[in-house]
Write a protein that holds these residues in place. Structure first.
Motif, PDB file in Angstrom:
ATOM      1  N   UNK A  79       0.855  -1.179   0.000  1.00 41.88           N
ATOM      2  CA  UNK A  79       0.000   0.000   0.000  1.00 41.88           C
ATOM      3  C   UNK A  79       0.896   1.236   0.000  1.00 41.88           C
ATOM      4  N   UNK A  80       0.686   2.106  -0.971  1.00 40.79           N
ATOM      5  CA  UNK A  80       1.448   3.355  -1.048  1.00 40.79           C
ATOM      6  C   UNK A  80       0.637   4.451  -0.378  1.00 40.79           C
ATOM      7  N   UNK A  81       1.134   4.926   0.760  1.00 44.94           N
ATOM      8  CA  UNK A  81       0.475   6.004   1.481  1.00 44.94           C
ATOM      9  C   UNK A  81       1.174   7.312   1.135  1.00 44.94           C
ATOM     10  N   UNK A  82       0.630   8.428   1.602  1.00 44.66           N
ATOM     11  CA  UNK A  82       1.243   9.723   1.303  1.00 44.66           C
ATOM     12  C   UNK A  82       2.651   9.824   1.867  1.00 44.66           C
ATOM     13  N   UNK A  83       2.884   9.227   3.036  1.00 41.28           N
ATOM     14  CA  UNK A  83       4.203   9.362   3.662  1.00 41.28           C
ATOM     15  C   UNK A  83       4.830   8.033   4.046  1.00 41.28           C
ATOM     16  N   UNK A  84       4.244   6.932   3.634  1.00 37.42           N
ATOM     17  CA  UNK A  84       4.772   5.631   4.050  1.00 37.42           C
ATOM     18  C   UNK A  84       4.468   4.574   2.998  1.00 37.42           C
ATOM     19  N   UNK A  85       5.175   3.475   3.123  1.00 28.88           N
ATOM     20  CA  UNK A  85       4.895   2.271   2.344  1.00 28.88           C
ATOM     21  C   UNK A  85       4.562   1.169   3.342  1.00 28.88           C
ATOM     22  N   UNK A  86       3.474   0.457   3.078  1.00 30.58           N
ATOM     23  CA  UNK A  86       3.077  -0.617   3.980  1.00 30.58           C
ATOM     24  C   UNK A  86       2.887  -1.896   3.180  1.00 30.58           C
ATOM     25  N   UNK A  87       3.555  -2.946   3.646  1.00 28.32           N
ATOM     26  CA  UNK A  87       3.402  -4.261   3.042  1.00 28.32           C
ATOM     27  C   UNK A  87       2.428  -5.039   3.922  1.00 28.32           C
ATOM     28  N   UNK A  88       1.294  -5.454   3.346  1.00 28.34           N
ATOM     29  CA  UNK A  88       0.266  -6.214   4.060  1.00 28.34           C
ATOM     30  C   UNK A  88       0.369  -7.688   3.673  1.00 28.34           C
ATOM     31  N   UNK A  89       0.326  -8.545   4.688  1.00 27.41           N
ATOM     32  CA  UNK A  89       0.391  -9.976   4.391  1.00 27.41           C
ATOM     33  C   UNK A  89      -0.708 -10.762   5.103  1.00 27.41           C
ATOM     34  N   UNK A  90      -1.790 -10.118   5.456  1.00 26.80           N
ATOM     35  CA  UNK A  90      -2.871 -10.802   6.177  1.00 26.80           C
ATOM     36  C   UNK A  90      -3.564 -11.870   5.334  1.00 26.80           C
ATOM     37  N   UNK A  91      -3.489 -11.753   4.001  1.00 28.88           N
ATOM     38  CA  UNK A  91      -4.116 -12.765   3.132  1.00 28.88           C
ATOM     39  C   UNK A  91      -3.142 -13.873   2.750  1.00 28.88           C
ATOM     40  N   UNK A  92      -1.895 -13.750   3.177  1.00 27.50           N
ATOM     41  CA  UNK A  92      -0.885 -14.770   2.875  1.00 27.50           C
ATOM     42  C   UNK A  92      -0.938 -15.874   3.931  1.00 27.50           C
ATOM     43  N   UNK A  93      -0.197 -16.930   3.701  1.00 30.58           N
ATOM     44  CA  UNK A  93      -0.073 -17.979   4.713  1.00 30.58           C
ATOM     45  C   UNK A  93       0.434 -17.338   6.004  1.00 30.58           C
ATOM     46  N   UNK A  94      -0.257 -17.507   7.134  1.00 29.20           N
ATOM     47  CA  UNK A  94       0.103 -16.802   8.372  1.00 29.20           C
ATOM     48  C   UNK A  94       1.543 -17.043   8.834  1.00 29.20           C
ATOM     49  N   UNK A  95       1.987 -18.291   8.823  1.00 36.70           N
ATOM     50  CA  UNK A  95       3.346 -18.587   9.288  1.00 36.70           C
ATOM     51  C   UNK A  95       4.399 -18.055   8.331  1.00 36.70           C
ATOM     52  N   UNK A  96       4.183 -18.268   7.044  1.00 36.04           N
ATOM     53  CA  UNK A  96       5.160 -17.820   6.075  1.00 36.04           C
ATOM     54  C   UNK A  96       5.175 -16.289   5.995  1.00 36.04           C
ATOM     55  N   UNK A  97       4.006 -15.668   6.086  1.00 36.13           N
ATOM     56  CA  UNK A  97       3.924 -14.209   6.081  1.00 36.13           C
ATOM     57  C   UNK A  97       4.673 -13.601   7.258  1.00 36.13           C
ATOM     58  N   UNK A  98       4.477 -14.168   8.440  1.00 38.54           N
ATOM     59  CA  UNK A  98       5.165 -13.666   9.634  1.00 38.54           C
ATOM     60  C   UNK A  98       6.674 -13.859   9.509  1.00 38.54           C
ATOM     61  N   UNK A  99       7.073 -14.994   8.967  1.00 40.41           N
ATOM     62  CA  UNK A  99       8.498 -15.258   8.758  1.00 40.41           C
ATOM     63  C   UNK A  99       9.095 -14.240   7.781  1.00 40.41           C
TER      64      UNK A  99
END
Length: 169
Positions: free
Chosen positions: A5-25
């Protein structure tokens, strides 16, 4: 399952739809990499949130904004006649909200005028003074402050009154 997600002042990588363990890793690995490279070259910080990782400028966060709002009010630029606010309600449910809670606790405002509230599990570590379990409790608190009673919500009433009402146990 992840996206940026490209915000006005930040970049955020969201992984809530990814595999929970692999996303957290992957988030831990990415955070480690960014802290060893990007944060050493530019004045940014890497924040881990709820199934996301955000890179933002160090001096642009909710705590800095809260600090500036209080300063403006104390200087008379915020609609208050040159004084501190009588009541500050600060609510948040994320790690990034801790910046606000910290700024308020370090401010010149009296603790009696600050109501910092975190929303989430009761085991959550926070700098907030109060705790609500559910997002719906936030609406109930605001309704109670507005004079509307929400008889079914003990959590919200306890935040506003500072105790659990006896009649609702």
């Amino acid at each position: 399952g992840s996206f940026v997600e490209r915000k006005k002042i930040a970049l955020t990588w969201h992984y809530r739809r990814a595999d929970p363990e692999y996303g957290a890793y992957q988030a831990r690995e990415c955070q480690r990499y960014l802290q060893n490279t990007v944060t050493k070259q530019w004045p940014v910080e890497v924040m881990a949130g709820k199934a996301n990782l955000e890179v933002r400028p160090k001096l642009v966060n909710k705590g800095e904004i809260a600090k500036r709002l209080i300063q403006e009010m104390e200087e008379g630029n915020g609609g208050v006649e040159g004084g501190s606010p009588d009541f500050v309600l600060c609510l948040g449910d994320d790690f990034t909200d801790e910046d606000m809670f910290r700024a308020l606790s370090l401010s010149s405002l009296s603790d009696e005028h600050i109501f910092s509230v975190t929303v989430g599990a009761s085991s959550k570590q926070t700098l907030a003074s109060w705790h609500l379990l559910e997002p719906a409790d936030v609406i109930s608190v605001v309704a109670l402050l507005n004079g509307s009673a929400d008889a079914g919500n003990v959590g919200a009433v306890s935040v506003v009154e500072g105790r659990v009402p006896d009649s609702r146990l």
